[in-house]
Design an enzyme around this catalytic site. Sequence first.
Site, mmCIF file in Angstrom:
data_model
loop_
_atom_site.group_PDB
_atom_site.id
_atom_site.type_symbol
_atom_site.label_atom_id
_atom_site.label_comp_id
_atom_site.label_asym_id
_atom_site.label_seq_id
_atom_site.Cartn_x
_atom_site.Cartn_y
_atom_site.Cartn_z
ATOM 1 N N GLY A 51 39.307 -23.147 60.600
ATOM 2 C CA GLY A 51 38.109 -23.364 59.658
ATOM 3 C C GLY A 51 37.829 -22.124 58.843
ATOM 4 N N ASN A 196 41.809 -18.234 44.177
ATOM 5 C CA ASN A 196 43.131 -17.678 43.918
ATOM 6 C C ASN A 196 43.332 -18.313 42.814
ATOM 7 O OD1 ASN A 196 44.182 -20.293 44.583
ATOM 8 N ND2 ASN A 196 44.770 -19.705 46.619
ATOM 9 N N THR A 232 42.064 -13.637 43.753
ATOM 10 C CA THR A 232 42.851 -13.015 44.711
ATOM 11 C C THR A 232 44.080 -13.571 44.394
ATOM 12 O OG1 THR A 232 42.762 -14.813 46.230
ATOM 13 C CG2 THR A 232 41.011 -13.268 46.716
ATOM 14 N N ARG A 236 50.210 -9.324 45.132
ATOM 15 C CA ARG A 236 49.713 -8.864 43.879
ATOM 16 C C ARG A 236 48.382 -8.342 43.945
ATOM 17 N NH1 ARG A 236 50.519 -12.523 39.285
ATOM 18 N NH2 ARG A 236 50.115 -14.135 40.904
ATOM 19 N N GLY A 263 43.185 -14.946 52.953
ATOM 20 C CA GLY A 263 42.232 -15.196 52.051
ATOM 21 C C GLY A 263 40.827 -15.159 53.023
ATOM 22 N N ASP A 264 40.859 -15.397 54.318
ATOM 23 C CA ASP A 264 39.695 -15.513 54.938
ATOM 24 C C ASP A 264 38.982 -13.934 55.234
ATOM 25 O OD1 ASP A 264 39.228 -18.290 55.047
ATOM 26 O OD2 ASP A 264 40.526 -18.641 56.580
ATOM 27 N N GLY A 299 49.211 -15.967 63.411
ATOM 28 C CA GLY A 299 47.882 -16.638 63.657
ATOM 29 C C GLY A 299 46.760 -16.119 62.719
HETATM 30 P P1 ADP Z 1 44.841 -17.059 49.753
HETATM 31 O O1 ADP Z 1 45.273 -17.026 51.049
HETATM 32 O O2 ADP Z 1 43.156 -17.439 49.792
HETATM 33 O O3 ADP Z 1 45.465 -17.687 48.753
HETATM 34 P P2 ADP Z 1 45.617 -14.594 49.028
HETATM 35 O O4 ADP Z 1 46.833 -14.776 49.457
HETATM 36 O O5 ADP Z 1 45.314 -14.248 47.463
HETATM 37 O O6 ADP Z 1 44.236 -15.554 49.454
HETATM 38 O O7 ADP Z 1 45.033 -13.105 49.803
HETATM 39 C C1 ADP Z 1 43.895 -12.615 49.870
HETATM 40 C C2 ADP Z 1 44.117 -11.235 49.744
HETATM 41 O O8 ADP Z 1 44.895 -10.634 50.763
HETATM 42 C C3 ADP Z 1 44.900 -10.743 48.372
HETATM 43 O O9 ADP Z 1 44.309 -10.598 47.172
HETATM 44 C C4 ADP Z 1 45.570 -9.371 48.817
HETATM 45 O O10 ADP Z 1 44.380 -8.279 48.659
HETATM 46 C C5 ADP Z 1 45.620 -9.730 50.333
HETATM 47 N N1 ADP Z 1 47.182 -10.178 50.562
HETATM 48 C C6 ADP Z 1 47.472 -11.370 50.538
HETATM 49 N N2 ADP Z 1 48.824 -11.427 50.783
HETATM 50 C C7 ADP Z 1 49.016 -9.919 50.818
HETATM 51 C C8 ADP Z 1 50.363 -9.353 51.178
HETATM 52 N N3 ADP Z 1 51.532 -10.184 51.032
HETATM 53 N N4 ADP Z 1 50.595 -8.124 51.004
HETATM 54 C C9 ADP Z 1 49.509 -7.321 50.800
HETATM 55 N N5 ADP Z 1 48.160 -7.820 50.679
HETATM 56 C C10 ADP Z 1 47.988 -9.209 50.819
#
Ligand code: ADP
Length: 317
Positions: A51, A196, A232, A236, A263-264, A299
């Site tokens: 959650g 995102n 986010t 990138r 993201g969390d 996880g």
């Molecule tokens: P969501 O899961 O909510 O879509 P993101 O995938 O954008 O969120 O991830 C949140 C943040 O975590 C990103 O802005 C980035 O800073 C970091 N992050 C996510 N994936 C990666 C990755 N593969 N390598 C490095 N940092 C990451």
Amino acid sequence: MIENSQSEIHNQKSVVTVVGSFAVGLTLRADRFPVKGETLLGRDFDMGPGGKGSNQAVQAARLGADVEFVARLGNDNFGAIGKKLYAEENVGATFLVESDGRNTGVGFIVLDARGDNFIVLDPGANALFSPDDVERARKRIQSSQVLITQLEIPVETAGYALKLAREANVISILNPAPARRVAPDILKNADIVTPNETELRILLGRAPDAKVNAIDLCDELLQMGVQRIILTRGARGAMIVTREGYLNIPAFPVDVVDTTGAGDAFNGTLATYLASGMPLEPAVRHAAAAGALACTKLGVIPALPHAQDVARLLRGD
Ligand code: ADP
């Protein structure tokens, strides 16, 4: 904007209130997905707490925040999993409400051999989480530095939490996940919105794959009264968008094992460091470091980093 993350102000205990969801995830793996009516043998069964609200509260607690989690669980064995987690992780549970007539939120996740997934969610008690439940935590919200909420609960409940925070001059963060459209009169009470790129489009009523410029959509949010958008962007990194312009925050390169929960980790960390008095830009860098670290373990709960892990990645050692 602050250019140098060494210039952080980070001198007060972070008081954070998270208004959000709790659900237990039941995951198993099979070689392929079953067809209609078929029973398949699977393996690797795992059951664990999840959650978005719950994950973000645990993240904040791991960074040392004084955190209260405001949520609705069922009065059942799955609800007990949540309460055990909060006791272990030092997450305040004073404002958890139990529904007698409704189960705790639950998700069934089937992974195939390629790692693709199939998910069916029953929000259970999360669907009954009401503005009245949030009202019980009014004083706590008023005495917090940051309030953060997401959209796995009824939108009017998230909206009520943002309104209480705004009225008390508490920094309000809306993490608009999962993607849903949200009315301007709710969005206007969010100081910071953290979508995102897909969530940004859906939040503003566009198609998930609409060909629109993210900066233009962020401008729309700024017009509504949102002060900052943190977009986010996975590997990138993140982008801070304000009326003054935008700033890219690069991702930290890590060996990625499982991106679930990035993201969390990002949102729980952002809330914690902003609550400590840190300015936005270094707080977003800390959040990006936590998001990256969350990708390095399988996880969600096991992968949420502690303060020293985040500090180490920021220092580059
Ligand atoms: P969501 O899961 O909510 O879509 P993101 O995938 O954008 O969120 O991830 C949140 C943040 O975590 C990103 O802005 C980035 O800073 C970091 N992050 C996510 N994936 C990666 C990755 N593969 N390598 C490095 N940092 C990451």
